[in-house]
Write an enzyme that holds these catalytic residues in place. Structure first.
Site, short mmCIF file in Angstrom:
data_model
loop_
_atom_site.label_atom_id
_atom_site.label_comp_id
_atom_site.label_asym_id
_atom_site.label_seq_id
_atom_site.Cartn_x
_atom_site.Cartn_y
_atom_site.Cartn_z
N GLY A 30 39.93 46.56 49.05
CA GLY A 30 41.38 46.60 48.89
C GLY A 30 41.91 47.97 48.54
N GLY A 34 48.96 52.71 46.84
CA GLY A 34 49.91 52.10 45.92
C GLY A 34 49.39 50.86 45.23
N GLY A 37 43.24 49.01 43.84
CA GLY A 37 41.99 49.49 44.41
C GLY A 37 42.05 50.98 44.68
CB SER A 164 44.91 37.09 37.62
OG SER A 164 46.23 36.76 37.23
CE1 TYR A 191 46.29 35.94 42.53
CE2 TYR A 191 47.20 35.24 40.42
CZ TYR A 191 46.65 36.23 41.23
OH TYR A 191 46.46 37.50 40.72
#
Length: 330
Positions: A30, A34, A37, A164, A191
């Site tokens: 990834g 911006g 990664g 996360s 997610y």
């Protein structure tokens, strides 16, 4: 209270643990400019690693990141390996490319960072839930396939699977991981399951590899404004409703209250947890696998038991093998 906090910058940790970066080989998935990664890879370049392997969808998209790494450390060899993480065929081809590369004799650190968040319900070409496939199963296959090169790095090698706080939304849906049951899918259920999987994968990797001096961690960067929010933006007016439900399940308060209590981090602050997981040699002396605000934590309010239970970790490994159609004797 840990030595670090939400204001810790990743670059400061790179300099602090410079000896764990110089002349070592890193792999980061990834690398979109911006994103976390890219920020992590560019930060690591500051202390002259030998090789940085970037695994991403297209080299053209990652070129800005490649150029930035070259600008920071001209001596670091940057290798781009193309992989579409929603395709297990593509992931396996990428893994083979890495295994076949004679210049890469070992991989000291793998940072599985690539992710999608809160996508609409979709299936991959392999018939898998889109979020589970990209966030967990693709990395499960990639990492397990290239394990010979991680093992070649020997004791001190690291496998980092970025998770996360969203893992607190839900555990693994062992009976229906692909959300085939009618009306079972919610953006953050997908997610949350995938982010729980990232942690359980680290738990099982530690069980299988720690005796060889190789350790796995699952950091959370916290809230950082990146293109990870793409699908939320696409939700338009529905986004607040979806975010509110997630915030109440994850934090116990509304999204507005969450943002007031925990303002967004910078990319540097977000990368700190990833970088500490990757290079701090003293982490193995501490308890835990989940890193939040650059500190290891076992606080049950921060990390759910469904993400650290060894039996669930073993069960997820078996489910993952079943879903990808391949067994890994590790």
């Amino acid at each position: 209270m840990g030595a670090y906090n939400r204001n810790t910058d990743g670059l400061d940790l790179v300099h602090k643990f410079a000896g764990q970066v110089k002349d070592r080989n890193f792999l980061v998935t990834g690398p979109t400019p911006g994103g976390l990664g890219a920020e992590t890879a560019i930060s690591l370049a500051a202390e002259s690693p030998a090789i940085i392997i970037l695994v991403g969808r297209s080299q053209a998209k990652a070129q800005q990141t490649i150029d930035a790494i070259n600008g920071v450390s001209p001596s670091t060899k940057v290798k781009f390996v193309e992989a579409e993480l929603s395709s297990l065929k593509s992931v396996r081809a990428a893994a083979q490319t890495i295994l076949d590369d004679g210049e890469v004799s070992k991989i000291d650190v793998v940072i599985n960072n690539a992710a999608v968040m809160a996508s609409p319900q979709m299936k991959t070409e392999d018939g898998l839930d889109y979020q589970l496939a990209i966030n967990h199963l693709s990395h499960f296959v990639l990492t397990n396939k290239i394990l010979p090169k991680i093992l070649a790095a020997g004791p001190g090698a690291r496998i980092v699977s970025v998770s996360s706080s969203g893992h607190r939304f839900t555990g693994i849906r062992f009976n229906d991981p692909n959300f085939n049951e009618p009306d079972s899918y919610k953006e953050f259920a997908g997610y949350g399951q995938a982010k729980t999987a990232n942690i359980l994968y680290a738990v099982e990797l530690n069980k299988r590899l720690a005796s060889r001096g190789i350790h796995a961690y699952a950091p959370t960067p916290g809230s950082v404004a990146t293109n990870l929010q793409t699908y939320l933006v696409a939700l338009g007016d529905k986004a607040t409703e979806v975010l509110d439900e997630a915030a109440y399940k994850v934090h116990g308060i509304s999204i507005a209250e969450t943002r007031a209590r925990e303002p967004a981090k910078t990319l540097q602050q977000g990368s700190a947890s990833l970088i500490r997981a990757a290079i701090d040699p003293d982490l193995v002396k501490e308890e835990g696998i989940f890193i939040d605000d650059a500190n290891l934590t076992t606080d049950p309010e921060v990390i759910k038991s469904w993400a650290t239970d060894p039996k669930l970790a073993e069960k997820l490994w078996g489910l993952s093998e079943e879903l990808v159609g391949e067994k890994f004797d590790i």
